[in-house]
Design an enzyme around this catalytic site. Structure first.
Site, PDB file in Angstrom:
ATOM      1  N   ASP A 132       0.851  -1.197   0.000  1.00 39.16           N
ATOM      2  CA  ASP A 132       0.000   0.000   0.000  1.00 39.16           C
ATOM      3  C   ASP A 132       0.880   1.237   0.000  1.00 39.16           C
ATOM      4  O   ASP A 132       2.021   1.204   0.470  1.00 39.16           O
ATOM      5  CB  ASP A 132      -0.863   0.040   1.272  1.00 39.16           C
ATOM      6  N   MET A 133       0.326   2.353  -0.502  1.00 40.08           N
ATOM      7  CA  MET A 133       1.089   3.604  -0.458  1.00 40.08           C
ATOM      8  C   MET A 133       0.478   4.519   0.601  1.00 40.08           C
ATOM      9  O   MET A 133      -0.724   4.764   0.596  1.00 40.08           O
ATOM     10  CB  MET A 133       1.067   4.276  -1.834  1.00 40.08           C
ATOM     11  N   GLN A 162      -0.613   6.710  -6.445  1.00 42.06           N
ATOM     12  CA  GLN A 162      -1.694   7.655  -6.130  1.00 42.06           C
ATOM     13  C   GLN A 162      -1.693   8.766  -7.188  1.00 42.06           C
ATOM     14  O   GLN A 162      -0.706   9.503  -7.301  1.00 42.06           O
ATOM     15  CB  GLN A 162      -1.453   8.268  -4.752  1.00 42.06           C
ATOM     16  N   ARG A 183      -1.420  -0.959  -8.676  1.00 39.28           N
ATOM     17  CA  ARG A 183      -2.806  -0.631  -8.317  1.00 39.28           C
ATOM     18  C   ARG A 183      -2.905   0.890  -8.394  1.00 39.28           C
ATOM     19  O   ARG A 183      -2.147   1.604  -7.723  1.00 39.28           O
ATOM     20  CB  ARG A 183      -3.139  -1.091  -6.903  1.00 39.28           C
ATOM     21  N   GLY A 187      -5.814   8.467  -4.196  1.00 33.00           N
ATOM     22  CA  GLY A 187      -5.009   8.961  -3.066  1.00 33.00           C
ATOM     23  C   GLY A 187      -5.906   9.382  -1.922  1.00 33.00           C
ATOM     24  O   GLY A 187      -6.900  10.076  -2.139  1.00 33.00           O
ATOM     25  N   ALA A 188      -5.549   8.965  -0.696  1.00 34.96           N
ATOM     26  CA  ALA A 188      -6.465   9.117   0.443  1.00 34.96           C
ATOM     27  C   ALA A 188      -5.953  10.033   1.546  1.00 34.96           C
ATOM     28  O   ALA A 188      -6.633  10.216   2.540  1.00 34.96           O
ATOM     29  CB  ALA A 188      -6.753   7.740   1.040  1.00 34.96           C
ATOM     30  N   THR A 225     -10.992   2.015  -7.924  1.00 37.56           N
ATOM     31  CA  THR A 225     -11.822   3.207  -7.738  1.00 37.56           C
ATOM     32  C   THR A 225     -13.283   2.776  -7.662  1.00 37.56           C
ATOM     33  O   THR A 225     -13.648   1.728  -8.199  1.00 37.56           O
ATOM     34  CB  THR A 225     -11.621   4.209  -8.899  1.00 37.56           C
ATOM     35  N   ARG A 288     -11.847   6.797   5.316  1.00 37.90           N
ATOM     36  CA  ARG A 288     -13.107   6.490   4.598  1.00 37.90           C
ATOM     37  C   ARG A 288     -14.139   7.581   4.869  1.00 37.90           C
ATOM     38  O   ARG A 288     -14.910   7.941   3.996  1.00 37.90           O
ATOM     39  CB  ARG A 288     -13.672   5.124   5.024  1.00 37.90           C
TER      40      ARG A 288
END
Ligand code: FDA
Length: 307
Positions: A132-133, A162, A183, A187-188, A225, A288
């Site tokens: 994961d990034m 991202q 993947r 970007g979160a 997405t 989230r």
């Protein structure tokens, strides 16, 4: 959106807010929508339900920024167990790992050394590990660790890019040059203008552009997405360029757009769901909420209605 994300992530850092989400039952209900449970067993049960609908998973044992090297080493054992258990339960072994859970705050070598036994296990069970990034302070070091390990484990490890990062386009070219799996996500994290695109429309346009490059020249890209416009654009682009549905997969998060996950699978597309589990759910959960603050407003309304 970005301003809202920053506000939500800022408020989430507050200890009182943290306690409310841990202790209030309406809040816990919302957590349960996004997190498959506290244990590996609960994640395996969620994975089995998805598998019954033809949907594959990647399991994510929640946790990040561990406080000691010992904690990072302990995480290795649970990732190895997760891969082995997936195989034993007849599921395709696939996990996602966070470098800061494997000790990135204590040096690149700690993560590299911790990832080796995980990747060896992935090789033994025919599985796959996605790195994961996380926030941009870790990007460069995560990419370097990834390239090193990809040299030793070309079939077992992949990375996340991202699209909000200004560096995303050059990372896509570089990772494709290594023949590695990407993947692609929007970007979160909350990132400054100096490193990331701030406008939602510009980020969506960048996603669209990089997604098409990966579909044309990438190795089994993961289009991660929930955005209906981008999903339709991917399908139309793949069709127009004779790219078969087996050449790529869609990915979504557990609990988000579930009916769409099933619909896409039924229409013949590969769909993988990211299934998080474990007791360290708070940072994942707040990201989230930051993506869709309406989720939290709904809980708050229920809490106040009861008082
Ligand atoms: P967008 O945010 O525009 O959402 C599109 C639509 O999806 C919304 O209109 C809504 O209907 C629905 N939706 C999206 N988020 C929702 C939510 N939280 N609650 C309810 N509905 C929601 N990020 C990162 O920085 N590093 C990583 O390693 C990963 N890994 C990862 C794996 C997988 C499998 C996915 C799907 C995503 C990630 N992400 C990630 C998260 C990613 O960066 C991004 O924040 C989210 O996917 C939300 O962006 P969308 O592309 O879905 O678009």
């Amino acid at each position: 959106m970005n301003l809202m994300r920053r506000v939500v992530l800022g408020v989430a850092d507050n200890a009182v807010v943290h306690r409310v989400f841990e202790q209030n039952r309406y809040a816990r209900k919302l957590v349960d929508r996004f997190v498959a449970g506290d244990t590996l067993e609960s994640a395996l049960a969620a994975a089995r339900e998805l598998a019954d609908q033809g949907i594959t998973v990647t399991l994510d044992q929640l946790g990040e920024n561990v406080a000691t090297v010992e904690e990072a080493t302990a995480a290795v054992g649970s990732y190895v167990t997760a891969l082995r258990q997936m195989k034993d339960h007849g599921l395709e072994p696939n996990i996602s790992v966070k470098p800061t859970m494997l000790g990135l705050d204590f040096g690149d070598d700690v993560v590299r050394e911790n990832l080796v036994p995980i990747l060896e296990e992935a090789r033994a069970v025919g599985g796959f590990v996605r790195i994961d990034m996380e926030g941009s302070a870790y990007t460069e070091r995560t990419m370097a660790i990834f390239y090193d390990l990809h040299g030793q484990f070309p079939e077992e490890v992949g990375i996340v890019i991202q699209t909000y990062l200004h560096r995303a386009a050059s990372d896509v070219v570089a990772v494709m040059g290594h023949g590695a799996r990407v993947r692609l996500v929007k970007g979160a994290y909350s990132e400054p203008e100096s490193v990331a695109i701030q406008s939602t429309a510009d980020n969506d346009a960048n996603y669209d552009r990089l997604m098409k490059q990966l579909l044309l020249k990438g190795k089994y890209p993961a289009i991660a997405t929930h955005d209906p416009k981008l999903i339709e654009a991917a399908i139309a682009f793949a069709k127009a360029n004779d790219i078969a549905p087996e050449k790529y997969e869609f990915q979504m998060l557990y609990g988000i757009r579930r009916s769409e996950q099933v619909r896409l699978r039924q229409e013949g597309f590969n769909m993988r769901v990211y299934v998080p589990y474990g007791t360290e759910w708070y940072p994942y959960f707040t990201r989230r909420i930051a993506e869709r603050p309406a989720n939290a407003l709904f809980v708050l309304r229920q809490m106040f209605d009861r008082q």
